[in-house]
Scaffold this motif. Structure first.
Motif, PDB file in Angstrom:
ATOM      1  N   ARG A   2      16.625  46.097  27.871  1.00  0.00           N
ATOM      2  CA  ARG A   2      16.818  45.729  26.468  1.00  0.00           C
ATOM      3  C   ARG A   2      18.081  44.882  26.270  1.00  0.00           C
ATOM      4  O   ARG A   2      18.061  43.894  25.527  1.00  0.00           O
ATOM      5  CB  ARG A   2      16.894  46.979  25.609  1.00  0.00           C
ATOM      6  N   ARG A   5      17.411  41.293  27.227  1.00  0.00           N
ATOM      7  CA  ARG A   5      16.574  40.615  26.225  1.00  0.00           C
ATOM      8  C   ARG A   5      17.376  40.247  24.974  1.00  0.00           C
ATOM      9  O   ARG A   5      17.100  39.259  24.311  1.00  0.00           O
ATOM     10  CB  ARG A   5      15.384  41.500  25.836  1.00  0.00           C
ATOM     11  N   ASP A  30      19.586  33.445  30.906  1.00  0.00           N
ATOM     12  CA  ASP A  30      18.168  33.786  30.765  1.00  0.00           C
ATOM     13  C   ASP A  30      17.670  34.742  31.847  1.00  0.00           C
ATOM     14  O   ASP A  30      16.468  34.976  31.962  1.00  0.00           O
ATOM     15  CB  ASP A  30      17.324  32.516  30.772  1.00  0.00           C
ATOM     16  N   PRO A  32      16.579  38.085  33.732  1.00  0.00           N
ATOM     17  CA  PRO A  32      15.956  39.300  33.215  1.00  0.00           C
ATOM     18  C   PRO A  32      16.654  40.581  33.670  1.00  0.00           C
ATOM     19  O   PRO A  32      16.427  41.639  33.097  1.00  0.00           O
ATOM     20  CB  PRO A  32      14.541  39.240  33.774  1.00  0.00           C
TER      21      PRO A  32
END
Length: 63
Positions: A2, A5, A30, A32
């Protein structure tokens, strides 16, 4: 995760009972997943805060 993101570039976890701190950083905006920050001489460097974190004398300290 989370935090990734949401674009949070780094975060630290302080375990007061074990007297440990752990840091994690996104290798790219960017990305993950976070990578663990490797301490240098017992200190975790924060690029966002511009300071170091370490457990010293039973306390979380900022340098």
């Amino acid at each position: 995760m989370r935090y990734a993101r949401l674009g949070i570039p780094e975060y630290f976890v302080y375990d007061r009972l074990r007297q440990q701190v752990h840091g994690y950083r996104l290798p790219a905006p960017d990305a993950p997943r976070y990578q663990r920050i490797v301490p240098q001489m017992g200190r975790y460097s924060s690029a966002v805060l511009g300071l170091d974190l370490a457990v010293s004398g039973g306390k979380l300290q900022f340098f």
